[in-house]
Design a protein around this motif. Structure first.
Motif, PDB file in Angstrom:
ATOM      1  N   PRO A  69       0.834  -1.219   0.000  1.00 33.43           N
ATOM      2  CA  PRO A  69       0.000   0.000   0.000  1.00 33.43           C
ATOM      3  C   PRO A  69       0.861   1.259   0.000  1.00 33.43           C
ATOM      4  O   PRO A  69       1.867   1.352   0.717  1.00 33.43           O
ATOM      5  CB  PRO A  69      -0.788  -0.126   1.318  1.00 33.43           C
ATOM      6  N   GLY A  70       0.492   2.202  -0.832  1.00 36.50           N
ATOM      7  CA  GLY A  70       1.196   3.473  -0.874  1.00 36.50           C
ATOM      8  C   GLY A  70       2.396   3.514  -1.788  1.00 36.50           C
ATOM      9  O   GLY A  70       2.946   4.599  -2.018  1.00 36.50           O
ATOM     10  N   PHE A  71       2.828   2.349  -2.304  1.00 39.15           N
ATOM     11  CA  PHE A  71       3.964   2.389  -3.216  1.00 39.15           C
ATOM     12  C   PHE A  71       3.524   3.024  -4.530  1.00 39.15           C
ATOM     13  O   PHE A  71       2.407   2.772  -5.007  1.00 39.15           O
ATOM     14  CB  PHE A  71       4.497   0.976  -3.468  1.00 39.15           C
ATOM     15  N   PRO A  72       4.369   3.873  -5.122  1.00 41.10           N
ATOM     16  CA  PRO A  72       3.978   4.562  -6.373  1.00 41.10           C
ATOM     17  C   PRO A  72       3.460   3.589  -7.429  1.00 41.10           C
ATOM     18  O   PRO A  72       4.042   2.530  -7.654  1.00 41.10           O
ATOM     19  CB  PRO A  72       5.281   5.224  -6.828  1.00 41.10           C
ATOM     20  N   HIS A  73       2.371   3.970  -8.037  1.00 43.06           N
ATOM     21  CA  HIS A  73       1.731   3.122  -9.048  1.00 43.06           C
ATOM     22  C   HIS A  73       1.900   3.781 -10.420  1.00 43.06           C
ATOM     23  O   HIS A  73       1.766   4.992 -10.556  1.00 43.06           O
ATOM     24  CB  HIS A  73       0.246   2.961  -8.730  1.00 43.06           C
ATOM     25  N   VAL A  74       2.232   2.995 -11.414  1.00 48.97           N
ATOM     26  CA  VAL A  74       2.385   3.518 -12.771  1.00 48.97           C
ATOM     27  C   VAL A  74       1.748   2.557 -13.754  1.00 48.97           C
ATOM     28  O   VAL A  74       1.872   1.332 -13.625  1.00 48.97           O
ATOM     29  CB  VAL A  74       3.879   3.734 -13.126  1.00 48.97           C
ATOM     30  N   ARG A  75       1.021   3.115 -14.688  1.00 47.94           N
ATOM     31  CA  ARG A  75       0.405   2.303 -15.747  1.00 47.94           C
ATOM     32  C   ARG A  75       1.295   2.395 -16.986  1.00 47.94           C
ATOM     33  O   ARG A  75       1.582   3.483 -17.476  1.00 47.94           O
ATOM     34  CB  ARG A  75      -0.997   2.794 -16.072  1.00 47.94           C
ATOM     35  N   LEU A  76       1.742   1.256 -17.479  1.00 49.07           N
ATOM     36  CA  LEU A  76       2.680   1.219 -18.599  1.00 49.07           C
ATOM     37  C   LEU A  76       2.030   1.771 -19.864  1.00 49.07           C
ATOM     38  O   LEU A  76       0.934   1.351 -20.251  1.00 49.07           O
ATOM     39  CB  LEU A  76       3.135  -0.232 -18.833  1.00 49.07           C
ATOM     40  N   ASP A  77       2.687   2.721 -20.482  1.00 48.67           N
ATOM     41  CA  ASP A  77       2.211   3.324 -21.732  1.00 48.67           C
ATOM     42  C   ASP A  77       2.874   2.601 -22.904  1.00 48.67           C
ATOM     43  O   ASP A  77       4.100   2.654 -23.048  1.00 48.67           O
ATOM     44  CB  ASP A  77       2.568   4.808 -21.757  1.00 48.67           C
ATOM     45  N   PRO A  78       2.118   1.901 -23.753  1.00 49.59           N
ATOM     46  CA  PRO A  78       2.725   1.154 -24.860  1.00 49.59           C
ATOM     47  C   PRO A  78       3.590   2.024 -25.766  1.00 49.59           C
ATOM     48  O   PRO A  78       4.672   1.614 -26.189  1.00 49.59           O
ATOM     49  CB  PRO A  78       1.517   0.594 -25.628  1.00 49.59           C
ATOM     50  N   GLU A  79       3.125   3.238 -26.055  1.00 47.89           N
ATOM     51  CA  GLU A  79       3.887   4.127 -26.940  1.00 47.89           C
ATOM     52  C   GLU A  79       5.212   4.511 -26.309  1.00 47.89           C
ATOM     53  O   GLU A  79       6.248   4.593 -26.985  1.00 47.89           O
ATOM     54  CB  GLU A  79       3.056   5.383 -27.226  1.00 47.89           C
ATOM     55  N   MET A  80       5.207   4.723 -24.997  1.00 50.32           N
ATOM     56  CA  MET A  80       6.434   5.091 -24.301  1.00 50.32           C
ATOM     57  C   MET A  80       7.452   3.954 -24.361  1.00 50.32           C
ATOM     58  O   MET A  80       8.654   4.174 -24.528  1.00 50.32           O
ATOM     59  CB  MET A  80       6.124   5.433 -22.843  1.00 50.32           C
ATOM     60  N   VAL A  81       6.971   2.716 -24.255  1.00 45.02           N
ATOM     61  CA  VAL A  81       7.875   1.565 -24.300  1.00 45.02           C
ATOM     62  C   VAL A  81       8.449   1.390 -25.702  1.00 45.02           C
ATOM     63  O   VAL A  81       9.662   1.253 -25.891  1.00 45.02           O
ATOM     64  CB  VAL A  81       7.142   0.283 -23.864  1.00 45.02           C
ATOM     65  N   LEU A  82       7.579   1.394 -26.705  1.00 44.06           N
ATOM     66  CA  LEU A  82       8.003   1.091 -28.073  1.00 44.06           C
ATOM     67  C   LEU A  82       8.819   2.210 -28.703  1.00 44.06           C
ATOM     68  O   LEU A  82       9.642   1.956 -29.590  1.00 44.06           O
ATOM     69  CB  LEU A  82       6.774   0.787 -28.937  1.00 44.06           C
ATOM     70  N   VAL A  83       8.605   3.442 -28.261  1.00 41.83           N
ATOM     71  CA  VAL A  83       9.318   4.571 -28.864  1.00 41.83           C
ATOM     72  C   VAL A  83      10.343   5.188 -27.909  1.00 41.83           C
ATOM     73  O   VAL A  83      11.358   5.723 -28.350  1.00 41.83           O
ATOM     74  CB  VAL A  83       8.318   5.657 -29.334  1.00 41.83           C
ATOM     75  N   GLY A  84      10.112   5.071 -26.601  1.00 42.11           N
ATOM     76  CA  GLY A  84      10.986   5.728 -25.642  1.00 42.11           C
ATOM     77  C   GLY A  84      12.011   4.840 -24.979  1.00 42.11           C
ATOM     78  O   GLY A  84      13.109   5.289 -24.660  1.00 42.11           O
ATOM     79  N   ILE A  85      11.672   3.569 -24.733  1.00 45.65           N
ATOM     80  CA  ILE A  85      12.574   2.676 -23.999  1.00 45.65           C
ATOM     81  C   ILE A  85      13.249   1.661 -24.910  1.00 45.65           C
ATOM     82  O   ILE A  85      14.464   1.429 -24.803  1.00 45.65           O
ATOM     83  CB  ILE A  85      11.803   1.947 -22.872  1.00 45.65           C
ATOM     84  N   LEU A  86      12.491   1.055 -25.816  1.00 43.66           N
ATOM     85  CA  LEU A  86      13.054   0.005 -26.667  1.00 43.66           C
ATOM     86  C   LEU A  86      14.158   0.511 -27.604  1.00 43.66           C
ATOM     87  O   LEU A  86      15.191  -0.155 -27.736  1.00 43.66           O
ATOM     88  CB  LEU A  86      11.932  -0.663 -27.475  1.00 43.66           C
ATOM     89  N   PRO A  87      14.007   1.656 -28.291  1.00 37.85           N
ATOM     90  CA  PRO A  87      15.055   2.092 -29.242  1.00 37.85           C
ATOM     91  C   PRO A  87      16.453   2.203 -28.654  1.00 37.85           C
ATOM     92  O   PRO A  87      17.403   1.671 -29.241  1.00 37.85           O
ATOM     93  CB  PRO A  87      14.520   3.429 -29.748  1.00 37.85           C
TER      94      PRO A  87
END
Length: 522
Positions: free
Chosen positions: A43-61
């Protein structure tokens, strides 16, 4: 401010998780996924919803780019047949088999939607394959094949995913449409990647400042991806082509200082991004479960069937692809590999963040409001990632040890290195002889001794480790001398005899020498 705080927390947890993995002798991707799963219930730990566009364009390249930079082009070309059989043939085979299994279990769901999920689940993860294969010390050829597969399979899967998704939402997709999509994605990606290599290679060649080289290197993967996406080509293919081409030419494009800094910066970027990626995968569990409202029995049955299909298709494809192709003379390999090689390659089929990102990009509805358990599909992608990473990834070192794969011959590597070093030393001596009249004799003699020392070091590595070699004795004693020098400079700074700038310059020179010493005496 809150978003920045969450990023810092995630990076801190990823760093601590990687440190814990090293302490326990475990693989960092597996530990981080498990840590993410556990933290998702805190409880209380930061929650983040994975953004597909962010992964495919921001992290994977950037991750694909650095993997391509470090890939040997000659080794990649030599193993192109098995790489393409895995990156193209196996991805298509897995997607079709998984799609058929899903369609048989869920007949009301259109086959195009099932095929789209099959494409999502088909490609092993580039990050996981590289991290695991190198960490457990697999033979060099196996690592090359796994890395080559992971560099190219995302492109195949994403093209198939796009085609299947268009069919699922009601767009007309025929042979001509598929051909055009493949040509635009793969062909366009190759063209953009080749242009990127030419343009950025030209710029790199004319930059002499290491900081500018670093900045340009970090920009390149994003610039190439954005250019490819602008013409609806495959950004994955474009980044891989650019990375392979530039990596092969880095020795002539960058100065020595730039190469050292670029390598150091990319090591840090990859460490942080890989840790963040696997942590985020584990943290997605609450979101995955939130919309899942299928009966428990149905979830268990479909999950087991899909996991079995994903696991078995790799082996079903690998053995015929490895041995039946030998019947074709042009495809016959130079040496026959035992069955243990396809076995370990088959076991190294870990899925990762690309699979989850693509699953989250599945359409919300299908054509004509056809039945479509999207939440179940996302759960299946998540289950496959966790099963393959934690199950196969954790047991891969044991499998590799039990199979007793023949390791790369260190003696042969040392012999080859010594032979080339001998040629390099001869070339250096000839250049020195030609320029000897332009410098004082003591300087020339000092340089001559340095060349001889590097040659002797290369041949000493062939002598085994039973006794301390002259170079190791030199390194041990010189290390003590460097420590003494550092202490004198530090004391002089503390007493005010020298300014901080002098200390920094002296420490930099001593640090560089120590780094070279440690590399030479390993």
């Amino acid at each position: 401010m809150e978003g920045l705080f969450e990023i810092v927390v995630f990076l801190a947890v990823a760093t601590l998780g990687a440190a814990l993995a090293r302490k326990l002798g475990l693989l960092a991707p597996i530990v981080l996924v498990v840590v993410g799963l556990l933290l998702s219930f805190v409880p209380g730990f930061p929650h983040v919803r994975l953004d597909p566009e962010m992964v495919l364009v921001g992290i994977l390249p950037p991750l694909l780019y650095i993997a391509a930079l470090e890939t040997s082009v000659p080794a990649f070309r030599h193993n192109l047949r098995p790489i393409l059989l895995l990156a193209v043939g196996l991805v298509l085979f897995t997607a079709v088999v998984v799609g058929l299994v899903l369609h048989l279990l869920l007949p009301a769901v259109p086959f195009a939607a099932c095929l789209a999920l099959g494409a999502v689940l088909a490609p092993p993860d580039a990050v996981a394959a590289t991290a695991v294969a190198r960490r457990i010390g697999l033979p060099r050829r196996v690592v090359t094949i796994l890395e080559g597969e992971s560099l190219l399979n995302d492109a195949t899967a994403l093209v198939l995913f796009r085609v299947a998704t268009l069919a699922a939402v009601g767009s007309a997709v025929g042979v001509v449409d598929v051909s055009i999509e493949v040509l635009r994605s793969a062909g366009g990606g190759i063209v953009v990647g080749a242009l990127g290599a030419l343009i950025f290679g030209f710029v790199h060649k004319r930059i002499s400042d290491p900081l500018l080289d670093n900045a340009l290197s970090l920009i390149i993967p994003f610039a190439v991806v954005f250019a490819a996406e602008e013409i609806h080509a495959s950004g994955v293919v474009a980044v891989v082509v650019t990375g392979l081409a530039l990596g092969h030419r880095l020795p002539v494009l960058l100065s020595a200082a730039s190469r050292l800094q670029v390598a150091a910066v990319w090591r840090l970027v990859r460490f942080l991004l890989e840790g963040l990626v696997f942590l985020l995968v584990g943290l997605q569990l609450p979101d995955v479960l939130e919309d899942l409202d299928e009966p428990a029995g149905r979830i268990v049955g479909v999950t087991a069937a899909v996991l079995g299909a994903v696991f078995l298709t790799r082996f079903v494809w690998l053995f015929p692809a490895t041995y039946l192709t030998r019947l074709v003379p042009r495809l016959r390999m130079r040496e026959r590999k035992p069955a243990k090689f396809p076995l370990v390659i088959g076991w190294a089929g870990m899925r990762g963040v690309v699979t989850l990102a693509a699953a989250l990009a599945l359409p919300l509805t299908l054509a004509d409001d056809a039945p479509y358990p999207r939440a179940l599909f996302i759960w299946l992608a998540f289950a496959v990632i966790v099963f393959t990473l934690v199950g196969q990834g954790a047991t891969l070192p044991t499998v590799a040890r039990r199979l007793k794969l023949p390791p790369d011959d260190p003696v042969q590597d040392a012999l080859s290195a010594a032979g080339v070093q001998q040629q390099a030393s001869r070339a250096a001596q000839e250049r020195l002889d030609a320029l000897a009249d332009t410098a004082p004799a003591p300087v020339v003699e000092r340089l001559r001794r340095g060349v001889e020392d590097r040659t002797n070091l290369a041949w000493e590595r062939l002598g085994g480790s039973e006794r301390e070699t002259p170079s190791q004795a030199y390194g041990r004693l010189r290390q003590e001398m460097i420590d003494a020098e550092r202490e004198v400079f530090r004391a002089a700074r503390d007493s005010g005899r020298i300014p901080e700038e002098v200390l920094v310059r002296a420490y930099r020179d001593l640090d560089l020498e120590e780094s070279l010493l440690r590399r030479e005496i390993r």
